[in-house]
Structure formats: structure tokens, C-alpha cells
Write a protein that holds these residues in place. Structure first.
Motif, PDB file in Angstrom:
ATOM      1  N   PHE A  71      58.000  37.794  80.475  1.00 31.06           N
ATOM      2  CA  PHE A  71      59.257  38.387  80.035  1.00 31.06           C
ATOM      3  C   PHE A  71      59.172  39.897  80.223  1.00 31.06           C
ATOM      4  O   PHE A  71      58.121  40.500  80.013  1.00 31.06           O
ATOM      5  N   SER A  72      60.289  40.472  80.596  1.00 33.80           N
ATOM      6  CA  SER A  72      60.305  41.902  80.851  1.00 33.80           C
ATOM      7  C   SER A  72      61.610  42.475  80.299  1.00 33.80           C
ATOM      8  O   SER A  72      62.703  42.063  80.727  1.00 33.80           O
ATOM      9  N   PHE A  73      61.496  43.354  79.331  1.00 30.20           N
ATOM     10  CA  PHE A  73      62.719  43.956  78.773  1.00 30.20           C
ATOM     11  C   PHE A  73      62.443  45.307  78.121  1.00 30.20           C
ATOM     12  O   PHE A  73      61.340  45.581  77.663  1.00 30.20           O
ATOM     13  N   ASP A  74      63.477  46.145  78.128  1.00 30.18           N
ATOM     14  CA  ASP A  74      63.460  47.397  77.367  1.00 30.18           C
ATOM     15  C   ASP A  74      64.414  47.195  76.202  1.00 30.18           C
ATOM     16  O   ASP A  74      65.420  46.491  76.335  1.00 30.18           O
ATOM     17  N   LEU A  75      64.097  47.849  75.097  1.00 29.14           N
ATOM     18  CA  LEU A  75      64.947  47.689  73.928  1.00 29.14           C
ATOM     19  C   LEU A  75      65.366  49.050  73.406  1.00 29.14           C
ATOM     20  O   LEU A  75      64.517  49.902  73.148  1.00 29.14           O
ATOM     21  N   LEU A  76      66.679  49.238  73.300  1.00 33.29           N
ATOM     22  CA  LEU A  76      67.184  50.508  72.766  1.00 33.29           C
ATOM     23  C   LEU A  76      68.020  50.239  71.532  1.00 33.29           C
ATOM     24  O   LEU A  76      68.904  49.369  71.551  1.00 33.29           O
ATOM     25  N   PHE A  77      67.721  50.967  70.472  1.00 31.40           N
ATOM     26  CA  PHE A  77      68.504  50.853  69.244  1.00 31.40           C
ATOM     27  C   PHE A  77      69.184  52.195  69.025  1.00 31.40           C
ATOM     28  O   PHE A  77      68.522  53.237  69.005  1.00 31.40           O
ATOM     29  N   ASP A  78      70.514  52.187  68.939  1.00 31.81           N
ATOM     30  CA  ASP A  78      71.298  53.428  68.861  1.00 31.81           C
ATOM     31  C   ASP A  78      70.915  54.381  69.994  1.00 31.81           C
ATOM     32  O   ASP A  78      70.778  55.590  69.784  1.00 31.81           O
ATOM     33  N   GLY A  79      70.713  53.823  71.163  1.00 37.02           N
ATOM     34  CA  GLY A  79      70.443  54.635  72.352  1.00 37.02           C
ATOM     35  C   GLY A  79      69.006  55.078  72.523  1.00 37.02           C
ATOM     36  O   GLY A  79      68.669  55.703  73.529  1.00 37.02           O
ATOM     37  N   LYS A  80      68.135  54.759  71.561  1.00 32.96           N
ATOM     38  CA  LYS A  80      66.739  55.216  71.664  1.00 32.96           C
ATOM     39  C   LYS A  80      65.789  54.031  71.715  1.00 32.96           C
ATOM     40  O   LYS A  80      66.026  53.020  71.042  1.00 32.96           O
ATOM     41  N   PRO A  81      64.686  54.152  72.487  1.00 29.07           N
ATOM     42  CA  PRO A  81      63.723  53.047  72.553  1.00 29.07           C
ATOM     43  C   PRO A  81      63.216  52.681  71.165  1.00 29.07           C
ATOM     44  O   PRO A  81      62.999  53.562  70.332  1.00 29.07           O
ATOM     45  N   LYS A  82      63.067  51.384  70.924  1.00 32.33           N
ATOM     46  CA  LYS A  82      62.652  50.935  69.594  1.00 32.33           C
ATOM     47  C   LYS A  82      61.537  49.907  69.778  1.00 32.33           C
ATOM     48  O   LYS A  82      61.782  48.700  69.892  1.00 32.33           O
ATOM     49  N   GLU A  83      60.321  50.413  69.838  1.00 36.03           N
ATOM     50  CA  GLU A  83      59.164  49.551  70.135  1.00 36.03           C
ATOM     51  C   GLU A  83      58.923  48.507  69.045  1.00 36.03           C
ATOM     52  O   GLU A  83      58.543  47.382  69.335  1.00 36.03           O
ATOM     53  N   ASP A  84      59.157  48.894  67.780  1.00 40.35           N
ATOM     54  CA  ASP A  84      58.797  47.942  66.713  1.00 40.35           C
ATOM     55  C   ASP A  84      59.714  46.727  66.624  1.00 40.35           C
ATOM     56  O   ASP A  84      59.412  45.769  65.922  1.00 40.35           O
ATOM     57  N   PHE A  85      60.863  46.716  67.334  1.00 42.28           N
ATOM     58  CA  PHE A  85      61.708  45.518  67.367  1.00 42.28           C
ATOM     59  C   PHE A  85      61.232  44.543  68.446  1.00 42.28           C
ATOM     60  O   PHE A  85      61.659  43.397  68.492  1.00 42.28           O
ATOM     61  N   LYS A  86      60.364  45.047  69.369  1.00 36.27           N
ATOM     62  CA  LYS A  86      60.068  44.239  70.561  1.00 36.27           C
ATOM     63  C   LYS A  86      59.323  42.932  70.284  1.00 36.27           C
ATOM     64  O   LYS A  86      59.660  41.912  70.873  1.00 36.27           O
ATOM     65  N   PRO A  87      58.337  42.911  69.357  1.00 41.87           N
ATOM     66  CA  PRO A  87      57.646  41.627  69.129  1.00 41.87           C
ATOM     67  C   PRO A  87      58.593  40.514  68.685  1.00 41.87           C
ATOM     68  O   PRO A  87      58.461  39.366  69.110  1.00 41.87           O
ATOM     69  N   LYS A  88      59.585  40.858  67.871  1.00 47.10           N
ATOM     70  CA  LYS A  88      60.532  39.845  67.402  1.00 47.10           C
ATOM     71  C   LYS A  88      61.353  39.279  68.576  1.00 47.10           C
ATOM     72  O   LYS A  88      61.604  38.068  68.660  1.00 47.10           O
ATOM     73  N   ILE A  89      61.730  40.173  69.483  1.00 47.74           N
ATOM     74  CA  ILE A  89      62.513  39.733  70.650  1.00 47.74           C
ATOM     75  C   ILE A  89      61.616  38.896  71.571  1.00 47.74           C
ATOM     76  O   ILE A  89      62.053  37.894  72.149  1.00 47.74           O
ATOM     77  N   HIS A  90      60.363  39.305  71.691  1.00 48.72           N
ATOM     78  CA  HIS A  90      59.427  38.552  72.533  1.00 48.72           C
ATOM     79  C   HIS A  90      59.262  37.126  72.005  1.00 48.72           C
ATOM     80  O   HIS A  90      59.323  36.153  72.766  1.00 48.72           O
ATOM     81  N   THR A  91      59.079  36.995  70.698  1.00 44.33           N
ATOM     82  CA  THR A  91      58.967  35.662  70.085  1.00 44.33           C
ATOM     83  C   THR A  91      60.247  34.856  70.328  1.00 44.33           C
ATOM     84  O   THR A  91      60.203  33.666  70.650  1.00 44.33           O
ATOM     85  N   PHE A  92      61.375  35.537  70.195  1.00 41.13           N
ATOM     86  CA  PHE A  92      62.656  34.864  70.431  1.00 41.13           C
ATOM     87  C   PHE A  92      62.728  34.353  71.881  1.00 41.13           C
ATOM     88  O   PHE A  92      63.086  33.200  72.128  1.00 41.13           O
ATOM     89  N   PHE A  93      62.356  35.202  72.842  1.00 38.37           N
ATOM     90  CA  PHE A  93      62.368  34.791  74.256  1.00 38.37           C
ATOM     91  C   PHE A  93      61.474  33.558  74.458  1.00 38.37           C
ATOM     92  O   PHE A  93      61.837  32.628  75.163  1.00 38.37           O
ATOM     93  N   GLU A  94      60.299  33.577  73.823  1.00 38.87           N
ATOM     94  CA  GLU A  94      59.389  32.428  73.971  1.00 38.87           C
ATOM     95  C   GLU A  94      60.031  31.144  73.443  1.00 38.87           C
ATOM     96  O   GLU A  94      59.926  30.092  74.041  1.00 38.87           O
ATOM     97  N   ARG A  95      60.722  31.286  72.299  1.00 42.69           N
ATOM     98  CA  ARG A  95      61.324  30.092  71.688  1.00 42.69           C
ATOM     99  C   ARG A  95      62.503  29.555  72.477  1.00 42.69           C
ATOM    100  O   ARG A  95      62.772  28.358  72.449  1.00 42.69           O
ATOM    101  N   VAL A  96      63.252  30.445  73.126  1.00 38.15           N
ATOM    102  CA  VAL A  96      64.479  29.976  73.801  1.00 38.15           C
ATOM    103  C   VAL A  96      64.296  29.732  75.292  1.00 38.15           C
ATOM    104  O   VAL A  96      65.203  29.209  75.931  1.00 38.15           O
ATOM    105  N   GLN A  97      63.129  30.065  75.815  1.00 38.43           N
ATOM    106  CA  GLN A  97      63.032  30.047  77.277  1.00 38.43           C
ATOM    107  C   GLN A  97      63.217  28.662  77.897  1.00 38.43           C
ATOM    108  O   GLN A  97      63.753  28.551  78.995  1.00 38.43           O
ATOM    109  N   ALA A  98      62.870  27.596  77.185  1.00 38.55           N
ATOM    110  CA  ALA A  98      63.112  26.246  77.723  1.00 38.55           C
ATOM    111  C   ALA A  98      64.611  25.996  77.879  1.00 38.55           C
ATOM    112  O   ALA A  98      65.037  25.237  78.766  1.00 38.55           O
ATOM    113  N   TYR A  99      65.401  26.660  77.036  1.00 39.72           N
ATOM    114  CA  TYR A  99      66.849  26.425  77.048  1.00 39.72           C
ATOM    115  C   TYR A  99      67.589  27.440  77.914  1.00 39.72           C
ATOM    116  O   TYR A  99      68.771  27.276  78.198  1.00 39.72           O
ATOM    117  N   LEU A 100      66.890  28.507  78.304  1.00 37.19           N
ATOM    118  CA  LEU A 100      67.445  29.535  79.195  1.00 37.19           C
ATOM    119  C   LEU A 100      66.363  29.838  80.243  1.00 37.19           C
ATOM    120  O   LEU A 100      65.775  30.917  80.253  1.00 37.19           O
TER     121      LEU A 100
END
Ligand code: PMV
Length: 361
Positions: A71-100
Motif C-alpha cells: 500500500f502506498s499513500f500520503d495523508l494530509l490533515f487540514d493540509g498538513k502531513p499527519k504521520e500518526d494517522f497512518k497506521p490506522k489507515i494502513h490497518t484499514f487498507f489491509e482489512r478492506v483490500q480483499a473487497y477493493l
């Protein structure tokens, strides 16, 4: 529908690049979801009002990669990079990848912002996961011909649930049920559904003023709180009670029974917090001002007979619920009696809403 129904058959016309934007609202549970099994399977059914003003807007810009990797993504919160949100999104990608299954073939730029102030103590996981799911599913819609709206909404709710359980109740509105209940046709542990029974008009105009008692991070996350329901001495009775409360709501909604509604909703809120206080380790998210507000609501209701009540999320903030026709009186009550218990006097007036909206990007 089962998990298999959300697996796509094959894709046509994989896009090279593009962008989708969705705005998804938060929601407030009336019967609470507290306790789950893997992966995000609720221990009891819940129901919520979808909100309107408190929402997350998320844009997903995507570009096809040379060759699929991780998985490859950048995450911006209010226009600024937000590294601490990334693990949650990574887990989400892992969980949904069979369906997407196209996810690993793209690089994504995820830009997200909330309508409510940052660190207001309002959880953004429900609205955030709902908005992200809708963007990704919209992308899939271009690759699979003939997706009907009902399937789209159900799959969006299914994906959002894999990000955060309560997020599955943030796709549609005004009243969404999540979790299997024998007496609720179509109910599922995999996604939210429109409440299928009669609902008196009074509940469709409900107002929710969120009294911001404590804006900081909670000491105990809802992930940990859910876990503490395993082996909890009162868990079995609590799950039974939630099933009964779902039944009890049916005539309350049908008849516009505000007294019944108030009793049930306040009891649910206090039960949620009682579960926290009787967990091991025990914890408490209410603050002295939370209690002061609750006592003032009870006195005000007793004295005026105005049908206003409270509910609580997993935090110290108080959601004040009332029908539209008493708005003026309740706003005066808030300003005169309740705002003084809020951090910097802050509160947010919200109302029942109809669900997520696509924004032209
Ligand atoms: O969606 P989660 O895992 O953050 O759990 C939500 C839990 C409550 O907000 C406390 C209750 C609910 O039903 O929304």
C-alpha cells in the motif's frame, strides 16, 4: 448479504488517475455498541441518529503505479502531513483490500479535514472512515458496471465498519441500525441499515447540541474499552439489555413517545459509562462538569416539562437531544446554565441529518 457479496468479480477500465471527494457526518448512538468480536463484529445491536453539521470531508487523489507493491499513500490533515494517522489507515487498507483489490496498484493522496474544531473531543473516526470508504468505493464504481445505489451504500457501510464499527452508521440517515436483531428484518453484523419501522416525524427534526466539556484526548480509547467487555462481569446482561432496548424503541419511535425515548436514551448513556467504571481495569470518562450538566438537565426538565435529554459518547462531552419545536427555550437554557460547564464555553449545535454527500472535485 454475506462477506462474499462484497467481493468484486472483475474490473474493467482501470483508471490511470483521478480524484473523489466525499463529506460524511458523525453519528450519535441511542442504543450503544460497546463490546465486539474480531473483526469489528458487534456484541449487540445499536442504533444512532446520523448528524449533519459535524462531518469529515475527505478527498482521495489516485494515480496508477508502474507495478503493484505494498500500500502506498500520503495523508494530509487540514493540509498538513499527519504521520500518526497512518497506521490506522494502513490497518484499514489491509482489512478492506480483499473487497477493493485494486488498492495495491495505486498511490493515494488522502486529504481530510473536519468541520468541528480539531481536538474538540468529538471522535472523527466514524465520519472519517465513512468518508474514506465512500471515496474508495466511488473509485471502484467506475470499474464495475451497473452498481445500484442500494448496493453502493451497503458496501460503503460494510467497508466503513472495518475501519471503525460505528462508522457503518455514518453513510445514510436519519436513523441507522447496526447489528443482528431477530426482530429487525435485514439487520446485519456487517453493515448498517435504515431503521425499517415507523418513525414519528418528531424524531426526524431532533436537535443535538454537543456540550464540549473536555476537548482533549480521552485517557482510554474506545478500542481498549471494547476489549474490556471480554470477561466483564456484567457483559452478558448488558448485551441482553441492548436487545430489549431495541425492541422497546419500536413503539417509542412509532408513537412519538418522548417520555419513553428520554428514559431509554439516558439509561443507555449511563449504562455505557457504568460498563467502563466496572471494567477491570476500571476507568471513568465523565468529568465533574459532565455530572453538573446532567443534574441541571434533570432539574430543568422537572421544572419546565421541556422534553430535553442527554446522551454520552465514550468521552466527557454531553449530547443534548431535543425536538425542534423547543429549540428556542433549550438554547436559552444552554446559554444561561450549561455553557459555563463547557471548556471555554464551547458547544456545537447539530441536528439529525440524512447521510454522506459527494462533493464535486
Ligand atoms: O466505533 P467505535 O469502535 O469507536 O465504538 C463506538 C462506541 C460508542 O461510540 C461509545 C458507542 C456507539 O455505538 O457509537
Amino acid at each position: 448479504m454475506t462477506e462474499k457479496d462484497f467481493l468484486p468479480e472483475s474490473y474493467e477500465n482501470l483508471p490511470t488517475k483521478g480524484k473523489f471527494t466525499w463529506k460524511a457526518p458523525s453519528n450519535i448512538a441511542l442504543v450503544k455498541y460497546w463490546g465486539k468480536k474480531p473483526v469489528q463484529i458487534p456484541a449487540n445491536p445499536s442504533i444512532s441518529f446520523t448528524l449533519d453539521a459535524c462531518a469529515t470531508t475527505t478527498s482521495v487523489t489516485f494515480e496508477k503505479k508502474g507495478k503493484a507493491g505494498d500500500f502506498s499513500f500520503d495523508l494530509l490533515f487540514d493540509g498538513k502531513p499527519k504521520e500518526d494517522f497512518k497506521p490506522k489507515i494502513h490497518t484499514f487498507f489491509e482489512r478492506v483490500q480483499a473487497y477493493l483489490p485494486f488498492l495495491k496498484g495505486y498511490h493515494f493522496i488522502i486529504e481530510t479535514s473536519n468541520s468541528f474544531p480539531h481536538s474538540s473531543g468529538i471522535a472523527s473516526s466514524a465520519s472519517g472512515m465513512a468518508a474514506l470508504s465512500l471515496c474508495l468505493l466511488d473509485m471502484e464504481r467506475g470499474m464495475v458496471p451497473d452498481v445500484n445505489q442500494e448496493y453502493f451504500n451497503t458496501k460503503a457501510s460494510f467497508l466503513a465498519r472495518l475501519g471503525s464499527g460505528s462508522a457503518c452508521r455514518s453513510i445514510e440517515g436519519p436513523l441507522i441500525e447496526f447489528g443482528v436483531h431477530d426482530h429487525i428484518p435485514g439487520s446485519s453484523n456487517l453493515y448498517g441499515i435504515q431503521y425499517p419501522f415507523k418513525v414519528d416525524g418528531i424524531f426526524k427534526t431532533f436537535q443535538d447540541t454537543i456540550l464540549l466539556v473536555h476537548k482533549g484526548e480521552k485517557q482510554v480509547s474506545s478500542t481498549v474499552g471494547h476489549q474490556l467487555m471480554h470477561g466483564h462481569p456484567y457483559a452478558g446482561n448488558r448485551f441482553q439489555q441492548a436487545l430489549q432496548n431495541m425492541d422497546a424503541l419500536k413503539p417509542i419511535f412509532a408513537n412519538g413517545d418522548l417520555d419513553g425515548f428520554i428514559k431509554l436514551v439516558e439509561s443507555e448513556a449511563l449504562t455505557l459509562h457504568a460498563m467502563m467504571m466496572t471494567s477491570m481495569p476500571y476507568f471513568m470518562l465523565m468529568k465533574p462538569d459532565t455530572l453538573a450538566i446532567i443534574h441541571k438537565i434533570w432539574s430543568f426538565r422537572e421544572a419546565t416539562q421541556v422534553p430535553v435529554c442527554f446522551t454520552l459518547d465514550a468521552g466527557a462531552n454531553v449530547h443534548l437531544l431535543y425536538p425542534d419545536h423547543v429549540k428556542q427555550t433549550v438554547h436559552q437554557f444552554i446559554d444561561e446554565e450549561l455553557a459555563m460547564h463547557c471548556e471555554n464555553g464551547h458547544y456545537i449545535h447539530d441536528r439529525v441529518g440524512l447521510g454522506a454527500k459527494k462533493i464535486n472535485s
